[in-house]
Scaffold this motif. Structure first.
Motif, PDB file in Angstrom:
ATOM      1  N   LYS A  85      -6.898  -5.003   1.338  1.00  0.00           N
ATOM      2  CA  LYS A  85      -5.503  -5.406   1.313  1.00  0.00           C
ATOM      3  C   LYS A  85      -4.830  -4.982   2.611  1.00  0.00           C
ATOM      4  CE  LYS A  85      -1.485  -5.349  -1.633  1.00  0.00           C
ATOM      5  NZ  LYS A  85      -0.967  -4.973  -2.936  1.00  0.00           N
ATOM      6  N   VAL A  86      -4.023  -5.874   3.169  1.00  0.00           N
ATOM      7  CA  VAL A  86      -3.282  -5.576   4.386  1.00  0.00           C
ATOM      8  C   VAL A  86      -1.808  -5.463   4.011  1.00  0.00           C
ATOM      9  CG1 VAL A  86      -2.675  -6.355   6.698  1.00  0.00           C
ATOM     10  CG2 VAL A  86      -4.957  -6.820   5.797  1.00  0.00           C
ATOM     11  N   PHE A  87      -1.226  -4.278   4.245  1.00  0.00           N
ATOM     12  CA  PHE A  87       0.172  -4.040   3.927  1.00  0.00           C
ATOM     13  C   PHE A  87       1.048  -4.394   5.117  1.00  0.00           C
ATOM     14  CE2 PHE A  87      -2.195  -1.198   1.161  1.00  0.00           C
ATOM     15  CZ  PHE A  87      -1.581  -1.404  -0.058  1.00  0.00           C
ATOM     16  N   LYS A  88       2.311  -4.709   4.840  1.00  0.00           N
ATOM     17  CA  LYS A  88       3.270  -4.981   5.909  1.00  0.00           C
ATOM     18  C   LYS A  88       3.661  -3.645   6.530  1.00  0.00           C
ATOM     19  CE  LYS A  88       7.813  -6.897   6.846  1.00  0.00           C
ATOM     20  NZ  LYS A  88       9.011  -7.505   6.273  1.00  0.00           N
ATOM     21  N   ALA A  89       3.536  -3.547   7.859  1.00  0.00           N
ATOM     22  CA  ALA A  89       3.917  -2.342   8.587  1.00  0.00           C
ATOM     23  C   ALA A  89       5.216  -2.617   9.337  1.00  0.00           C
ATOM     24  CB  ALA A  89       2.818  -1.939   9.558  1.00  0.00           C
ATOM     25  N   ILE A  90       6.086  -1.615   9.382  1.00  0.00           N
ATOM     26  CA  ILE A  90       7.362  -1.767  10.084  1.00  0.00           C
ATOM     27  C   ILE A  90       7.654  -0.515  10.890  1.00  0.00           C
ATOM     28  CG2 ILE A  90       8.386  -3.360   8.402  1.00  0.00           C
ATOM     29  CD1 ILE A  90       9.962  -0.921   7.282  1.00  0.00           C
ATOM     30  N   ARG A  91       8.466  -0.674  11.935  1.00  0.00           N
ATOM     31  CA  ARG A  91       8.996   0.474  12.670  1.00  0.00           C
ATOM     32  C   ARG A  91      10.257   0.895  11.938  1.00  0.00           C
ATOM     33  NH1 ARG A  91       6.704   3.930  16.102  1.00  0.00           N
ATOM     34  NH2 ARG A  91       6.157   3.031  18.065  1.00  0.00           N
ATOM     35  N   HIS A  92      10.355   2.167  11.623  1.00  0.00           N
ATOM     36  CA  HIS A  92      11.438   2.743  10.849  1.00  0.00           C
ATOM     37  C   HIS A  92      11.990   3.892  11.669  1.00  0.00           C
ATOM     38  CE1 HIS A  92      12.997   5.147   7.373  1.00  0.00           C
ATOM     39  NE2 HIS A  92      13.160   3.970   6.803  1.00  0.00           N
ATOM     40  N   TYR A  93      13.210   4.335  11.388  1.00  0.00           N
ATOM     41  CA  TYR A  93      13.732   5.453  12.169  1.00  0.00           C
ATOM     42  C   TYR A  93      12.903   6.719  11.989  1.00  0.00           C
ATOM     43  CZ  TYR A  93      15.989   7.656   8.117  1.00  0.00           C
ATOM     44  OH  TYR A  93      16.230   8.281   6.931  1.00  0.00           O
ATOM     45  N   LYS A  94      12.074   6.775  10.937  1.00  0.00           N
ATOM     46  CA  LYS A  94      11.185   7.922  10.735  1.00  0.00           C
ATOM     47  C   LYS A  94       9.796   7.661  11.316  1.00  0.00           C
ATOM     48  CE  LYS A  94      13.265  10.334   6.963  1.00  0.00           C
ATOM     49  NZ  LYS A  94      12.972  11.277   5.920  1.00  0.00           N
ATOM     50  N   GLY A  95       9.615   6.579  12.055  1.00  0.00           N
ATOM     51  CA  GLY A  95       8.315   6.248  12.636  1.00  0.00           C
ATOM     52  C   GLY A  95       7.714   5.025  11.957  1.00  0.00           C
ATOM     53  N   TRP A  96       6.387   4.924  11.969  1.00  0.00           N
ATOM     54  CA  TRP A  96       5.709   3.801  11.322  1.00  0.00           C
ATOM     55  C   TRP A  96       5.780   3.954   9.808  1.00  0.00           C
ATOM     56  CZ3 TRP A  96       4.540  -0.671  13.174  1.00  0.00           C
ATOM     57  CH2 TRP A  96       4.200  -0.820  14.515  1.00  0.00           C
ATOM     58  N   CYS A  97       6.016   2.847   9.119  1.00  0.00           N
ATOM     59  CA  CYS A  97       6.005   2.822   7.657  1.00  0.00           C
ATOM     60  C   CYS A  97       5.209   1.613   7.195  1.00  0.00           C
ATOM     61  CB  CYS A  97       7.421   2.706   7.092  1.00  0.00           C
ATOM     62  SG  CYS A  97       8.386   4.206   7.275  1.00  0.00           S
ATOM     63  N   VAL A  98       4.639   1.705   6.003  1.00  0.00           N
ATOM     64  CA  VAL A  98       4.068   0.534   5.353  1.00  0.00           C
ATOM     65  C   VAL A  98       4.880   0.265   4.101  1.00  0.00           C
ATOM     66  CG1 VAL A  98       1.725   0.746   6.256  1.00  0.00           C
ATOM     67  CG2 VAL A  98       2.299   1.849   4.112  1.00  0.00           C
ATOM     68  N   CYS A  99       4.972  -1.016   3.750  1.00  0.00           N
ATOM     69  CA  CYS A  99       5.681  -1.456   2.560  1.00  0.00           C
ATOM     70  C   CYS A  99       4.627  -1.829   1.528  1.00  0.00           C
ATOM     71  CB  CYS A  99       6.537  -2.680   2.870  1.00  0.00           C
ATOM     72  SG  CYS A  99       7.635  -2.460   4.283  1.00  0.00           S
ATOM     73  N   ALA A 100       4.737  -1.290   0.321  1.00  0.00           N
ATOM     74  CA  ALA A 100       3.688  -1.517  -0.678  1.00  0.00           C
ATOM     75  C   ALA A 100       4.284  -1.882  -2.031  1.00  0.00           C
ATOM     76  CB  ALA A 100       2.820  -0.265  -0.816  1.00  0.00           C
ATOM     77  N   ASP A 101       3.558  -2.748  -2.743  1.00  0.00           N
ATOM     78  CA  ASP A 101       3.952  -3.119  -4.097  1.00  0.00           C
ATOM     79  C   ASP A 101       3.198  -2.278  -5.120  1.00  0.00           C
ATOM     80  OD1 ASP A 101       1.453  -4.148  -3.694  1.00  0.00           O
ATOM     81  OD2 ASP A 101       1.939  -6.188  -4.332  1.00  0.00           O
TER      82      ASP A 101
END
Length: 137
Positions: A7-23
């Motif tokens: 599974k490939v999760f959506k990764a985003i740049r967040h003010y806390k650094g790299w984040c992944v979004c997961a269901d």
């Protein structure tokens, strides 16, 4: 490494650094694959559940970006006096690290000296990019 991760999760740049979004719930320490628009797919190690959701209702997890060899990718910033590498833990002077500057590919740097410690405890190291060896013609 979690070589079986499909599974490939959506990764985003967040003010806390790299984040992944997961269901789904992700365990701390788990290595997952993630993709951010405009960047290639990469590995991320889950560091913290932010107990937050994005607009799509997906949970946000703070992560550490990693190379395929499992080496942490640090953040690099270019200032008028040169390159800085941000780290949460102490780095050895002379160490070689992998880092990325937003919008630029990963690069190898040599740590020169500790520049400063930010008010939130991030260590900012002065560093120089490692020049790629030129191939013989």
């Amino acid at each position: 490494m979690n070589a079986k991760a499909t599974k490939v999760f959506k990764a985003i740049r967040h003010y806390k650094g790299w984040c992944v979004c997961a269901d789904e719930e992700l365990a701390i320490g788990r290595v997952v694959r993630g993709k951010c628009s405009g960047l290639s797919e990469r590995l991320f190690r889950v560091e913290e559940d932010l107990h937050d959701v994005n607009l799509d209702g997906l949970r946000l997890y703070r992560t550490t970006a990693m190379t395929t060899e499992g080496v942490e990718i640090l953040n690099a910033s270019r200032y008028c006096e040169g390159w800085y590498i941000a780290a949460a833990t102490e780095l050895a002077i002379g160490a070689t690290v992998v880092a990325e500057s937003f919008g630029k590919p990963e690069q190898t740097f040599t740590i020169k000296k500790l520049g400063q410690v930010t008010e939130n405890g991030v260590l900012m190291y002065r560093a120089t990019p490692v020049k790629a060896a030129r191939s013989a013609r």
